[in-house]
Write a protein that holds these residues in place. Structure first.
Motif, PDB file in Angstrom:
ATOM      1  N   LYS A   1       7.752 -60.766  68.776  1.00  0.00           N
ATOM      2  CA  LYS A   1       8.751 -61.754  68.354  1.00  0.00           C
ATOM      3  C   LYS A   1       8.140 -63.144  68.302  1.00  0.00           C
ATOM      4  O   LYS A   1       8.358 -63.913  67.354  1.00  0.00           O
ATOM      5  CB  LYS A   1       9.931 -61.720  69.334  1.00  0.00           C
ATOM      6  N   TYR A   2       7.328 -63.457  69.319  1.00  0.00           N
ATOM      7  CA  TYR A   2       6.700 -64.780  69.385  1.00  0.00           C
ATOM      8  C   TYR A   2       5.780 -65.030  68.195  1.00  0.00           C
ATOM      9  O   TYR A   2       5.831 -66.095  67.566  1.00  0.00           O
ATOM     10  CB  TYR A   2       5.920 -64.931  70.690  1.00  0.00           C
TER      11      TYR A   2
ATOM     12  N   SER B   1      12.246 -60.812  73.484  1.00  0.00           N
ATOM     13  CA  SER B   1      13.117 -59.851  72.819  1.00  0.00           C
ATOM     14  C   SER B   1      14.058 -59.218  73.841  1.00  0.00           C
ATOM     15  O   SER B   1      13.615 -58.732  74.888  1.00  0.00           O
ATOM     16  CB  SER B   1      12.260 -58.762  72.158  1.00  0.00           C
TER      17      SER B   1
ATOM     18  N   GLU C   1      18.229 -61.742  71.695  1.00  0.00           N
ATOM     19  CA  GLU C   1      17.708 -62.851  72.493  1.00  0.00           C
ATOM     20  C   GLU C   1      18.189 -62.690  73.934  1.00  0.00           C
ATOM     21  O   GLU C   1      19.296 -62.230  74.186  1.00  0.00           O
ATOM     22  CB  GLU C   1      18.184 -64.199  71.933  1.00  0.00           C
TER      23      GLU C   1
ATOM     24  N   THR D   1      10.942 -53.817  63.594  1.00  0.00           N
ATOM     25  CA  THR D   1      12.156 -54.655  63.579  1.00  0.00           C
ATOM     26  C   THR D   1      13.047 -54.497  64.813  1.00  0.00           C
ATOM     27  O   THR D   1      13.437 -55.505  65.432  1.00  0.00           O
ATOM     28  CB  THR D   1      12.957 -54.406  62.291  1.00  0.00           C
TER      29      THR D   1
ATOM     30  N   ASP E   1      13.109 -55.713  74.525  1.00  0.00           N
ATOM     31  CA  ASP E   1      11.941 -55.610  75.396  1.00  0.00           C
ATOM     32  C   ASP E   1      12.320 -55.795  76.857  1.00  0.00           C
ATOM     33  O   ASP E   1      11.855 -55.048  77.736  1.00  0.00           O
ATOM     34  CB  ASP E   1      10.918 -56.677  74.975  1.00  0.00           C
TER      35      ASP E   1
ATOM     36  N   VAL F   1       7.759 -65.400  64.859  1.00  0.00           N
ATOM     37  CA  VAL F   1       8.409 -66.708  64.792  1.00  0.00           C
ATOM     38  C   VAL F   1       7.373 -67.806  64.553  1.00  0.00           C
ATOM     39  O   VAL F   1       7.573 -68.710  63.723  1.00  0.00           O
ATOM     40  CB  VAL F   1       9.194 -66.996  66.088  1.00  0.00           C
TER      41      VAL F   1
ATOM     42  N   GLY G   1       7.279 -56.054  72.536  1.00  0.00           N
ATOM     43  CA  GLY G   1       8.369 -56.575  71.708  1.00  0.00           C
ATOM     44  C   GLY G   1       8.498 -58.084  71.772  1.00  0.00           C
ATOM     45  O   GLY G   1       8.767 -58.740  70.761  1.00  0.00           O
ATOM     46  N   SER G   2       8.256 -58.643  72.950  1.00  0.00           N
ATOM     47  CA  SER G   2       8.390 -60.100  73.103  1.00  0.00           C
ATOM     48  C   SER G   2       7.232 -60.846  72.470  1.00  0.00           C
ATOM     49  O   SER G   2       7.420 -61.897  71.844  1.00  0.00           O
ATOM     50  CB  SER G   2       8.518 -60.456  74.582  1.00  0.00           C
TER      51      SER G   2
ATOM     52  N   ILE H   1      11.938 -56.336  68.249  1.00  0.00           N
ATOM     53  CA  ILE H   1      12.040 -57.784  68.471  1.00  0.00           C
ATOM     54  C   ILE H   1      13.503 -58.244  68.464  1.00  0.00           C
ATOM     55  O   ILE H   1      13.778 -59.442  68.536  1.00  0.00           O
ATOM     56  CB  ILE H   1      11.239 -58.578  67.429  1.00  0.00           C
ATOM     57  N   ALA H   2      14.410 -57.297  68.409  1.00  0.00           N
ATOM     58  CA  ALA H   2      15.822 -57.635  68.238  1.00  0.00           C
ATOM     59  C   ALA H   2      16.444 -58.230  69.496  1.00  0.00           C
ATOM     60  O   ALA H   2      16.145 -57.818  70.618  1.00  0.00           O
ATOM     61  CB  ALA H   2      16.601 -56.398  67.816  1.00  0.00           C
TER      62      ALA H   2
END
Length: 420
Positions: free
Chosen positions: A161-162, A307, A390, A384, A310, A165, A157-158, A387-388
């Protein structure tokens, strides 16, 4: 009789959240100190067990262990070391048993991918034959997201996300310069046989013309003419073309576009350089000015943009591993189970190590568009929630602050390991 001790080790390529799993293991074990004695961690993974280099985590403060939750990479050291089969080299497994006996280790928790789950499974079987039963629990970890049965793997997941982005931000950069400068940007991401990471980058595109315009998956054989036509079409329509390519992209005959000609410690083909390979192809065939980037270690070490989902799941599987062991379960791995329904919810399940050892899960074909160059809505719904959220680490003087371990080793009780 003294309490049984626990041995935890990290294996393979590290992630932004593998230490969150370590945190889950150690904090949970400390809460059960009436049943578990010392928690040892292998210095540099399973090699630490073979060399009898056991980090005594009891020497670390509660604050340091808690800080592992927001610290990237392998705090205890990981390794790419695959134990040979029991038939080919029983001595390695015998050495593990000797070390575990010497330190009264009755719980073995191995944090890694498919190869690691295979090792834990073999140790479990051998320990029964040796008359010194060891409870072996696998802990899932891989940025590639290719372990079967579990809905997703902590670490994925992280990195997802990376890369999403990164391609969004790089796409904006190229879009702003394409009229008089760069028209093509190629970003290479990890993924040898499974295109989960490359696919997740597709989340960055929310409307027509957004980057990435093309994604190349290991699941889809590379078609050079079709690829070049798509690049030309994107440049003509949007002024630029942003591409995400998995390191494992290959031709129809199975040859990797970026075969480096060597093998790693697990016997896998060494890959690297598919981004410049494609960029040069585009330059030669279409003449466009280009830039390329290889996310490499940056994608898996980027704890600053991890994430939250994650992180939570990584901690949960570490915690569950200890709870499974204390419940008498053996040769199993905690899994993440996605509950049905429109709202994303998950719970912990389990799977036998024998069912995940050395098995890779590719992206489903229905997650990839018919033309093979992007992701479907079904894939978006899967990616989706992963990665949700922060989960920022604490910052000081503008930089994230991570755990620093003492790393004190337990006294050795055996002769040095003979690797011959």
């Amino acid at each position: 009789m003294s309490k049984a001790n626990l041995f935890y080790a990290q294996s393979g390529g590290v992630t932004a959240v593998i230490n969150a799993s370590a945190c889950g293991v150690i904090e949970t074990a400390r809460r059960h100190n009436d049943q578990i004695g010392t928690v040892y961690a292998g210095l540099n993974g399973i090699i630490g067990a073979l060399r009898e280099e056991l980090i005594d985590t009891g020497k670390e403060s509660a604050a340091t262990i808690a800080a592992l939750r927001h610290t990237p990479s392998g705090a205890f050291g990981s390794c790419r070391y695959k134990l040979k089969s029991l038939e080919d080299n029983r001595a390695e497994y015998q050495r593990l048993m000797d070390v575990f006996r010497a330190h009264n280790i009755r719980y073995f928790l191995y944090n890694g991918g498919g190869d690691s789950q295979d090792t834990a499974n073999k140790v479990s079987m051998l320990s029964l034959k040796e008359g010194f039963p060891i409870t072996c629990i696998g802990i899932p970890k891989t940025v590639d997201n290719d372990l079967p049965v579990t809905d997703n793997c902590p670490g994925f997941g992280s990195v997802a996300k990376y890369v999403a982005v990164s391609i969004r931000e790089a796409g904006l950069d190229v879009a702003s310069m394409c009229e008089s400068s760069t028209k093509v940007f190629v970003m290479e991401v990890m993924g040898r046989h499974a295109g989960w990471i490359a696919g997740a980058a597709g989340l960055a595109a929310e409307q027509e013309g957004d980057a990435p315009h093309i994604i190349l998956f290991p699941e889809i054989a590379f078609d050079k003419p079709a690829f070049l036509r798509r690049v030309r079409d994107c440049v003509n329509r949007y002024g630029f073309c942003a591409i995400v390519v998995s390191e494992g992209a290959h031709y129809a005959n199975g040859q990797f576009l970026a075969d480096a000609g060597g093998k790693d410690a697990f016997g896998h083909t060494q890959l690297g350089g598919v981004a410049p390979f494609l960029a040069n192809m585009i330059k030669q065939e279409l003449g466009y000015k280009y830039h390329w980037a290889v996310a490499d270690y940056l994608q898996r070490a980027a704890r600053h943009i991890a994430s939250a989902t994650d992180v939570e799941q990584a901690y949960a599987v570490g915690k569950a591993a200890v709870e499974f062991a204390l419940a008498g379960k053996n040769a199993v791995m905690p899994t993440i189970v996605r509950k049905p329904g429109d709202r994303y919810e998950w719970e912990i399940g389990e799977v036998a190590l024998a069912d995940v050892a050395n098995v890779e899960k590719p992206m489903p074909r229905e997650f990839i568009t018919e033309d093979g160059f992007n992701i479907t809505e079904q894939a978006r719904q899967y990616f989706t929630p992963l990665i949700a959220g922060e989960d920022y680490p604490p910052y000081k003087n503008g930089l994230p602050q991570y755990a620093r371990l003492k790393g004190e080793l337990a006294d050795k009780k055996l002769p040095a390991w003979d690797q011959s």
